[in-house]
Each structure stands twice: as structure tokens, then as C-alpha cells.
Enzyme design. Sequence first.
Site, PDB file in Angstrom:
ATOM      1  N   HIS A 377       0.886  -1.585   0.000  1.00 24.25           N
ATOM      2  CA  HIS A 377      -0.071   0.002  -0.141  1.00 24.25           C
ATOM      3  C   HIS A 377       0.708   1.218  -0.172  1.00 24.25           C
ATOM      4  CE1 HIS A 377      -4.277  -1.709   0.503  1.00 24.25           C
ATOM      5  NE2 HIS A 377      -3.894  -2.051   1.367  1.00 24.25           N
ATOM      6  N   LYS A 568      -8.269  14.462   4.184  1.00 25.42           N
ATOM      7  CA  LYS A 568      -7.115  12.860   4.315  1.00 25.42           C
ATOM      8  C   LYS A 568      -5.806  13.172   5.856  1.00 25.42           C
ATOM      9  CE  LYS A 568      -6.033  13.925   0.187  1.00 25.42           C
ATOM     10  NZ  LYS A 568      -5.808  12.377  -1.055  1.00 25.42           N
ATOM     11  N   ARG A 569      -5.490  12.395   5.808  1.00 22.74           N
ATOM     12  CA  ARG A 569      -4.404  12.012   6.428  1.00 22.74           C
ATOM     13  C   ARG A 569      -3.800  13.096   6.302  1.00 22.74           C
ATOM     14  NH1 ARG A 569      -0.065   8.962   6.133  1.00 22.74           N
ATOM     15  NH2 ARG A 569      -0.471   7.752   4.953  1.00 22.74           N
ATOM     16  N   LYS A 574       0.707  14.188   0.657  1.00 27.72           N
ATOM     17  CA  LYS A 574       0.209  14.602   0.520  1.00 27.72           C
ATOM     18  C   LYS A 574      -0.568  16.115   0.429  1.00 27.72           C
ATOM     19  CE  LYS A 574      -2.412  10.430   3.224  1.00 27.72           C
ATOM     20  NZ  LYS A 574      -2.520  10.012   1.740  1.00 27.72           N
ATOM     21  N   THR A 676      -8.541   6.756  -2.408  1.00 23.50           N
ATOM     22  CA  THR A 676      -9.605   6.208  -2.007  1.00 23.50           C
ATOM     23  C   THR A 676     -10.742   7.385  -1.990  1.00 23.50           C
ATOM     24  OG1 THR A 676      -9.323   5.267  -0.358  1.00 23.50           O
ATOM     25  CG2 THR A 676      -9.480   3.473  -1.977  1.00 23.50           C
TER      26      THR A 676
END
Length: 832
Positions: A377, A568-569, A574, A676
Site C-alpha cells: 500500500h 485525508k491524513r 499529500k 480512495t
Amino acid sequence: MKVLENVKSQNEELVKTVVTPPTPSNVKNIKENIINHLMSFQGRDPERSGAPDVYKALAYTMRDLMVQKWISTQKTFYAKEKKRVYYLSLEFLIGRSLGNSMINLGILDEATEAVEGLGFEMSEIRNQEEDAALGNGGLGRLAACFMDSIATLKIPAYGYGIRYEYGLFFQQLVDGYQVEGPDNWLQNGTPWEFERQMPVFAVKFFGHVNGYVDGKGRYRAKWVNTKDVLAKASDIMVPGYKNDHVINMRLWSAHASRELDLADFSRGDYIKAVESQVSSETISKVLYPPDHNYAGQELRLKQQYFFVAATFQDIMRRFKKKDGSFNNFADLVAVQLNDTHPAIAIPELMRLFLDIEGMGWEESWDICVKTFAYTNHTLMPEALERWPVDMMSRVLPRHMQIIFEINKRFLDEVAQRYPGNERRLAELSIIQEGPIQMVRMAHLAVIGSHSVNGVAELHSTLLKERIFPGFNEFFPGRFNSKTNGITPRRWLLDVNPELAKLISGRIGSGWITNLDLLRGLESFVDDPEFRAEWQRIKLSNKAHLAEYIKKHCRVTVDPQSMFDIQVKRIHEYKRQLLNALHLIHLYHLIIHGDAGNMAPRTAIFAGKAAPSYSRAKQIIKLITSIGDVINKDPRVKNLLKVVFLPNYNVSQAEIIMPAADLSEQISTAGTEASGTGNMKFSLNGALTIGTLDGANIEIREEVGEENIFIFGMTAEEAEFERKNSSRTPEQICQKNEGIRNIIESIGNGSFSNGDRDLFRPVVDSLMSRHDPYLLILDLEAYIACQNQVNDAFLDSTTWTRKAILNVARMGKFSTDRTIKQYSEEIWGIPVQ
């Protein structure tokens, strides 16, 4: 016997409710069951019961339905002697279960009417449920979506994990800083689980290994003088969609092998006796304990082995009911490792075969490789788990021996293939040499599995070319791609019921289990009536989120504005920071009178930073500080608002996703495995601004490049820039006054009450020519792309048309498709 017959009769009546159209008698049955549970399970007077009581009673009613179907499902598995899948994951981020259960059982309308008949709104009842805090981010949520699809596709499978007493943490924002508190989701218990008294398994730690030679001259080992912990099971039912098929997740909790150490107790050392019990039960206490020190690392390793060891004892128990020989073990058992966390399962199964069953090495290893499959992942090297050899030798001495032997035999093969190539041996070895020897768990997982898959096409390519090129060459055909997905039952049917109703009204409801049928919506993109209803639903969802924001952030936002969302985290790769830089750019345009034709925009963030990740926590503080300045500046008026929602979880996501106009998927190309959230936003009609990273590439292929906003470098270009670029952030700032002003405003204290030191580390990282996430190098392209977004949003007809096409073309991104591929291509189980 009479009581049992009455219970069976009552359950049968309730089951009929599920498979027949809504009628007054169906509603009556559910209502009676709720009242019965209020009295018999909870000891409550129905006339004095509140919403929390009714929620539990309704949950028990749903559980009654599911357990009867689960028993029938299990009997089918045994009767047909089917191959079974065991999905091992350290996380299952299931969120709330009530809504999903009612929908999949086909009973939502009747249950709603029954609840209203008791004087409650269903929304109030659903809000009583705590999110099951059994995961952190995308990996755990994917596992939960997989369980839904496995049940819906009728695949004989089980999910295995840990029943954490506390989740990751409860996030509060105090003066803009993240503050962590305990996430005690089980403080009032949960009606969804069955706590099993049997089986109970002993899990061993520490001790030492006694070796000996058996009568056949083979080396054998006994793991002795261990400290044992008991694993007790709790089962949570997972129903398929309207198919009478119910599977279960089995979650393990740790308990002391004896309630108290009686030897310590008899000596009067009560404290030591209690400490022993507490130490044992710590294993399942909290999700992801901090692992920046030795004690935290040891606990993480113990968690991983604890749930793996208990799971394999359960697998063996089930297997031995029917089979005495292990020759067909891999024909009846498939084990999927969800990332490296459960990779210790490989030496554990070898230990069981060698030490408990008395099998030989070659036979055992052949079965192991055929049994295991590994999903990777991550592309981040630091996220590929490694454990110190010294630690593993102390905590799991027998497993360390087995890992050494696996590695020795494998390196012998490598040496035969590449004679004299020491570099290749070092590259592929499970043991990483250095001042501290480390066990590379990803290497172990690759060597011990017959299948290794990435979770998006780009991710899988980079695994083969950048992360594991040597293994890809050594094991041709072992690496494959299985692009992630989401379950449409939760992420459209449940969270966006008005849109789901609109869609079903035009193309029927077949899309719920065959998402490709959404293509039928393309016929309506130019239908003014359809577009108007689509816009009304989106505005209604945005108004709902606006109310939530006002309640939790005390900021009033305009539902008519563009809802620009990144949830998101929090992590540097990111690039929430890139989004923040753009917001400063917009703020500067506004206050300098250059806003021009700017569409009003509400920027919404949410996500948690790991407690020990100081840079991520500083990014949260910067975003909240930017929001404080912008939201209070009268010159901005209603052109721009910035909010950071605290304590992001599944339930919050279910409010956010349907309300989004713009989905921010802006990670540095080549860093995100899949994502996702990008799929959830698109399925609910948001347009994506993103890089060519993760599943964004495949989303663009499906929805069409004219219906997505792509900017920035490719993964190859990003890798080149890191190694060879002559461009520097300093040069870009010299040439671009706007970008220079953004950086200067952070450094001069404009967002920190004049404190020039608060965000100095952020400025330094942005201006470093060695920034691995390339923020300044991508910022110009990002701003230019955001200008395109602005212009597109001002044309509501064109924007809505793009949104409809995004939803219509999301068929590929259902976990039903993903799981079908896993089942047929990895597990060897055909799907009907």
C-alpha cells in the site's frame, strides 16, 4: 424447547420482513422487536426510553436478522467444502454500522417507519452510534469496503484484526494546534459484536528455543518458558446487499493468561500481579501506539504477532474439522496480507507446520507460498516496515530463527542465479545489514507470497521499477495490479440518498451491484430538468455541511460558494501545504483588489497528523492560522472562507463527500499508492483537481481529460527534478512576484500575529532545493489550474454536466470489481 421455538418463529417473521415489500405488518414486527429488546436486553421501560436506548434496540434487531443469515452462510461453507479466504488487516475502519446494515438487509424503509412510530427520527437514532475506531486512514477504510463487497459477491471469507479498545485518538483543535485525546469508542459498549467465550487461544512471547534432532534426523524446535497472552474473539456481522449472505470480521482482544499472578498475589505483591495483567491487555488497548521509541516498537510488533497467531490457530481449528492432511491446505485456504503489518504470518505458519505438525521444510514452504498473497500500500520507503533483529530475537525467538532460515535458502537461490553479485544479495536479503540489523518485512512478504499486488496501475508499475525491481526480475509474473475501489452501497446509496434516488429513477437500481450501469446517466447530461434536480440535491447537501461547519467550527459559510475540499491524513507528501499556499494567493488577490472574476470559495480541510509528526502538526496550525486571518478580514467579505474540521472520521466523511464541488488530490506524483477519497468524491459528483498520481490517472482515463483538472509533474519528471533539476525555489520566487509574496507573508508573521519564528521551519522547508515534495516547483502549475477551476465553476451548466459525467463513468472504481479480480486472479475462487 418451547422458548427456542418461539424465538425461532419470531426471527422467521422478522426475516420475512426483509424479503417482502413494506407493509404495516412488517413495520409492526420490527417495532415489536425494538420494544422487546428495550425490555429484555436493556431493562428499559419503552415509554421512558430515549434515543440511545432505541438505537441499541434497533441495532440488536438488525443483529438478530444477520446472525440467522450468518449461520446459514457458514453451513453452506462447510457443506460445500469451499475454499475460504482469510483477509488479515491491522485496520478495519468500518465507521457506523446501523445504516449500512439496514440498507444491505433491505429493511431501511420499514425500520424508519417503525422508529417514527415510536416517536423518533431515524437521523437522530443513527447519530447515537459511535464510529468504530478500528482504523486510521485509507488502508482501513479499504478493508471495510472489501468486506462489504466480499459479502455481496458471496465469497466465502473472513476478516481478521484487533478489537482495539481505543482508536487512533480524538482530535481537538486548541488555538489552532492539534491536541490528542483518547478515542474511547467502546465506553458504552457496542451492540454489533458477539463476544465469544470460545475459542480462546494462547499466544506466546519471549522465552527461548530448545533444538533437537527427531527420529528421522530432522532438526526440531520447542519454544519454551514463554509469557503467554490469551486471545478472545469478538465477531461483527457484515451483510451482503439483499442476498441473505452474511460474513463476519473476527477481532481479537488480549487478556492475561490468568486473571492475576497468584504467586505474586500470595506474596502480598498485589501491584506486580496487577501490572502483569495490565501489560498483557495493553496489546489490544490502542490502535497504533507511538513507535518512535523501543517500547512503542515492541508493542507494535506484539500487536501484529498477537492477531496473526490467534488467527492461524483459528484457521487450523477450522481446517482440521474436515481435513487430517495438509496436502490440500492451499486448495482450501487463501490468506491475503493487507500491507506488511501481518507479514509475520509467514514464519508463523512455517512454525506451525514444522514444530507442531512435524512436517519437513520444503513441503511446508511450498504450501506457505501457495497460501499467502501480499498487498503493498505504499511507495514511501519509511513506511515499509522494518524491525530490529535484536528485538525480534527477544520477543519472537523462534520466528527469528525461521526468518534467518528462509533468508539463507532464498539467498542461496539468488547466488545461483547471480553468481558473485554481492550487491544483488544485499538488495534482496530480508536482513538489512548495518549498525543495527533490521528485518525487512516487505521483503519477507514478497518472498513468502505467490502474488504481490499494487493498488493502482502507476503504483504497481513503480513497485516493479523503483521499489522492488530485483524481486520483479527474480519472480517473473508475481507482481500484479488491483486498482482500489469503494463500495457504492455506503458511498452513494447510503450517504447521498437523494442523488441515489434521482439516479435510480432514471436508469433503475441495478447500478447498486453493477456500478458500470451508471453509464446510462450520460443520456441525461443535456436534460435541463435532470441537471436542475442534480443542482438542487448538491445545494441541499452543501447546506447540510454548512450547518455542520457552523456547529463545530463556529464559521458561517455560503452553500452557494464553491466547496473546495481536501480531507485525508495530514502528511507532507499529500501536500495540504500546497493547497494552503494557493489560499494565501487568493487572499492576496482579494485584499489588493485583483480578485476580478473570482468565484466565492469555501476551502475545507480535515485530517489527523500522527502525534509524533511535528511537521504535519505545524501544517495544521498554519492552515488554521490562515483561516483565522482570512475569516476575520472584512475586506474578504464572502469571497473566501477557510475551515478545518476537527476529528475527521468515517461519519464526518459521509457528510463531506456528497457536499463537495472540488476534490483536492494533489500529492506529489509518484508518492500516493492509490487513494480512495478521490473515488468517493467523484462518485458523489465532485470534480477533481489533481496530479498524475495514484488512481487519479485511471480516473482521468475513465471520466475523460476534459472532465478533470490535472496539473504538475509526472512521477518520472518529479524523480528527475529531485536528482537533476537546476530549478530552485529561490529562482522561482525571484521570477514570480506572487509566489514570493506568499512565502514572505508566512515568514514575516502575517499569519502568526507578527511571530516570525512560528512558521520559520515551514518556510525553510519550502525554500530548500532538497524539498522531496517539490511544492514550489509545482505551485505555478497548481495556481494556473485553479484559475481554470474558477472559470469552469462560474458556468454552472457546464460544471454540472462535467459532474454528471464523472458519476456516470465511475463504474471501474467499485470494490465489487476489485474483489472479483482478487478472487478470480489471486485466490482462485470464481465469482458467479
